[in-house]
Design an enzyme around this catalytic site. Structure first.
Site, PDB file in Angstrom:
ATOM      1  N   ASP A   1      60.033  66.869  24.386  1.00 22.29           N
ATOM      2  CA  ASP A   1      59.757  67.018  22.951  1.00 22.29           C
ATOM      3  C   ASP A   1      59.896  65.681  22.232  1.00 22.29           C
ATOM      4  OD1 ASP A   1      62.544  67.135  23.622  1.00 22.29           O
ATOM      5  OD2 ASP A   1      62.963  67.664  21.546  1.00 22.29           O
ATOM      6  N   GLU A   2      59.220  65.553  21.118  1.00 22.96           N
ATOM      7  CA  GLU A   2      59.411  64.449  20.168  1.00 22.96           C
ATOM      8  C   GLU A   2      59.453  63.083  20.854  1.00 22.96           C
ATOM      9  OE1 GLU A   2      61.805  66.551  16.588  1.00 22.96           O
ATOM     10  OE2 GLU A   2      63.029  66.044  18.308  1.00 22.96           O
ATOM     11  N   ALA A   3      58.488  62.838  21.730  1.00 23.76           N
ATOM     12  CA  ALA A   3      58.430  61.532  22.418  1.00 23.76           C
ATOM     13  C   ALA A   3      57.653  60.552  21.537  1.00 23.76           C
ATOM     14  CB  ALA A   3      57.780  61.693  23.785  1.00 23.76           C
TER      15      ALA A   3
END
Ligand code: ACM
Length: 520
Positions: free
Chosen positions: A330-332
Site C-alpha cells: 500500500d501507499e508506495a
C-alpha cells in the site's frame, strides 16, 4: 445397536437424552441473543438446560481438545469439576445433564458448521470437524449467563434456553488486522484479541509486523531490524518486538482457537524502520534516522534488497503454518509505477520459493500476480481506481478480502465526539461497520469475495485500552458480516443482540465504547 451400560442401553439413553423431561425444575433462561446470528435458531419454549456441578463434558478422542477448551471456559466461574471424558468407558457415557461434543454430522455442515441442541436433559454439539465444534462451543458460551466469563466462582443457576441451532458460515475468511508496528502490543494482548475474535467466530488474524515506526519480528539473519528498528514507536516510546518464539506462541495459541495468523511485512513503502537499521538497504547507502518523517521506499534497483527480502520472508515462512505471507504494497508513493511492478513480481517469486502464497493490499494487483494471490481491498465506496484493481484481481482469479476503509477501519472515530481516532475515511459508526454487504460493496465481484477483514491501525493508539475501545463494539459486527447469511441481516435485530454482549464484556473487563446506537 444396543449395549448394556450402567443398566441402561445406549438406545434407551438416546431416547432419554432427547425426550422432554417432565421432572426438570423450570428455570428462566436468558433470551437467545447470539452474535453472529446463526443460519437457523429454533427455540424450544419452556425448556431450559441447567448446568450442574455433576455434569461431564463428553468428547470422543477427536473432540478432546475442544472438550478441554470448553471445560477451561466453564470451570472458573461455575467452580464445577466438569471432567472431560470419552465414551469408551461405561462410566463416561453421557448421562443426563452432560454436554456432549460429537464429531460427525451431515456433510452440509462443512468444516466450520455445527448443530447445537439444548434441552433439559443435556446439550449436544455436533460437527464434521473440530472447527465446527469450536464454533458450537462459542454459541453455547453465549447462551450461558454473561457471568460465565468471570475468573472467580459465581453463583448460578447456569441456564441455557432450550434451542436447536444449525449454523454454517457465509464466508471462509473472517478476519481482523492488528497493527503492532505503529505501537507494539505484547503476546498476552494479542492472545486476548484472538480470544475475543474467536468468541465471534473469526478465523484469521493479519498482523502488520513492520512499518515506518517500528519493526516487530526478530529476523535472526538481520538482527538490527528488531533490536534497533523495533526500539521505538509512533509515540517515540520504547517499542518492542516478538522473538521468533513469541511469534510461534501466538501462532500456536491462535491455532488452538482455529485462527490462522497472516504475517505482513509492508513493502516497498512503509519501511523507515528497516532502512534505519541497515544502511546498505538505502539507494545512497546512508541510513535515515529512526522515525524519519515522510514516505519511504526500499531501493528497487539494488540487488541486496532481494537478498534481504529472501532472508526475511524465508525466516517468517518457516515459522508461519498458514498459506499466506502478506507483502503490504500500500501507499508506495515514493516508488515509480515501473519500479513497483518489477518489485512486486520479484517479491512474489520469493514468497512462492518459500512455499507461500502472496497476499497484499489491493494495490499489489499492479504486479503480474499468480491466480493464487489474495488482495485485501481497502478502497472506499465508489472509488473507481480501487474498483478497477478489484476487476484486475477478478480477471486473474485472485480472491478479494473486503476491508473497506469507510466501513470497517476500526481506527476511524465512531462520530465527531469520539475522543481518539482518525477521520480521513469519515466516521464509522457501529451501524456503518455492520450495515453493508460484502457481495455488493464493489459492484460485479460478488463471486470473487473470500470474506471480510476489520483492520485496526494503531498510529494514534498507544494503549491497549485504546485498541479495545475502537474494536468494541464494531469488531463483532464485522464478524457477523462474515459469518451470517445475508437474509438474516437487520440492523434493528443486530443492535439488540449486540447489546446482550455488553454485560459479557463488563465481566471480561473489555473496555468498549457504549455507543448510543446500541440499547445496552
Ligand atoms: C492502508 O490503510 N494504508 C492499507
Amino acid at each position: 445397536m444396543t449395549r448394556k451400560l450402567l443398566g441402561l442401553t445406549v438406545s434407551c439413553l438416546a431416547a432419554l437424552l432427547f425426550a422432554p423431561v417432565a421432572t426438570a425444575t423450570p428455570q428462566a433462561a436468558a433470551p437467545v441473543r447470539l452474535v453472529p446470528e446463526p443460519s437457523s435458531v429454533v427455540t424450544l419454549p419452556g425448556q431450559v438446560f441447567t448446568l450442574k456441578s455433576t455434569a461431564h463434558i463428553v468428547a470422543p478422542a477427536g473432540a478432546a481438545a475442544t472438550g478441554q477448551y470448553l471445560a477451561g471456559l466453564l470451570r472458573p466461574a461455575t467452580g464445577f469439576r466438569l471432567p472431560v471424558t470419552t465414551i469408551s468407558l461405561p462410566e463416561d457415557i453421557g448421562l443426563p445433564g452432560d454436554i456432549r461434543l460429537t464429531l460427525g454430522g451431515p456433510s452440509s455442515l462443512g468444516s466450520e458448521g455445527y448443530r447445537l441442541t439444548a434441552t433439559p436433559v443435556g446439550v449436544e454439539v455436533s460437527a464434521n470437524a473440530s472447527a465446527g465444534l469450536f464454533y458450537g462451543v462459542q454459541t453455547l458460551r453465549q447462551l450461558l449467563p454473561a457471568k460465565v466469563e468471570a475468573k472467580t466462582v459465581q453463583s448460578g443457576p447456569w441456564t441455557v434456553a432450550g434451542v436447536t441451532v444449525r449454523d454454517t458460515p457465509r464466508y471462509a475468511w473472517r478476519g481482523a488486522m492488528l497493527d503492532v508496528a505503529r505501537h507494539f502490543f505484547p503476546v498476552p494482548q494479542v492472545e486476548q484479541y484472538i480470544d475475543l475474535m474467536s468468541l465471534y467466530k473469526m478465523n484469521t488474524l493479519h498482523l502488520h509486523l513492520s512499518d515506518n515506526d517500528g519493526w516487530r519480528i526478530d529476523i535472526k539473519s538481520w538482527p538490527r531490524l528488531a533490536r534497533y528498528g523495533g526500539s521505538t514507536d509512533a509515540s517515540r516510546g520504547p517499542g518492542g518486538f516478538y522473538t521468533q518464539d513469541d511469534y510461534s506462541e501466538i501462532v500456536r495459541y491462535a491455532a488452538s482457537r482455529h485462527v490462522t495468523i497472516v504475517p505482513e511485512i509492508d513493502t516497498p513503502g512503509h519501511v523507515t524502520a528497516a532502512l534505519a537499521s541497515y544502511a546498505p538497504l538505502n539507494c545512497d547507502g546512508v541510513a535515515p534516522p529512526l522515525l524519519n518523517p515522510g514516505w519511504s521506499s526500499l531501493c528497487v534497483p539494488l540487488e541486496i534488497t532481494y537478498k534481504w527480502l529472501d532472508d526475511v520472508i524465508g525466516e517468517l515462512a518457516a515459522i508461519t503454518p498458514g498459506d499466506y505471507i502478506d507483502i503490504g504494497g500500500d501507499e508506495a508513493v515514493n516508488t515509480s509505477a515501473a519500479d513497483y511492478k518489477y518489485f512486486v513480481n520479484r517479491l512474489q517469486a520469493i514468497v512462492t520459493a518459500h512455499g507461500k502464497k502472496l497476499m497484499g493490499w489491493h494495490q499489489v494487483e499492479a504486479g503480474d500476480l499468480a491466480g493464487s494471490a489474495l488482495a485485501d481491498y481497502w478502497g472506499t465506496a465508489g472509488s473507481t481506481d480501487d474498483e478497477a484493481l478489484a476487476k484486475v484481481a477478478q480477471a486473474r482469479g485472485n480472491k478479494l478480502v473486503l476491508s473497506p476503509a469507510d466501513k470497517v477501519y476500526l481506527d476511524m472515530k465512531y462520530d465527531a465526539n469520539t475522543p481518539i481516532g482518525q477521520d480521513w475515511a469519515g466516521y464509522n459508526s457501529v451501524q456503518d461497520s455492520y450495515d453493508w454487504d460484502p457481495a455488493t460493496f464493489v459492484p460485479g465481484v460478488a463471486d470473487d469475495v473470500a470474506g471480510v477483514e476489520a483492520p485496526l491501525w494503531t498510529d494514534v493508539f498507544p494503549t491497549w485500552d485504546d485498541v479495545q475501545f475502537m474494536a468494541f463494539p464494531r469488531l463483532p459486527g464485522v464478524a457477523e458480516i462474515g459469518w451470517s447469511a445475508q437474509r438474516t441481516h437487520s440492523w434493528d435485530a443486530y443492535r439488540t443482540r449486540l447489546a446482550a454482549q455488553g454485560p459479557r464484556w463488563d465481566v471480561m473487563g473489555v473496555k468498549y465504547f457504549r455507543s448510543p446506537d446500541v440499547p445496552w
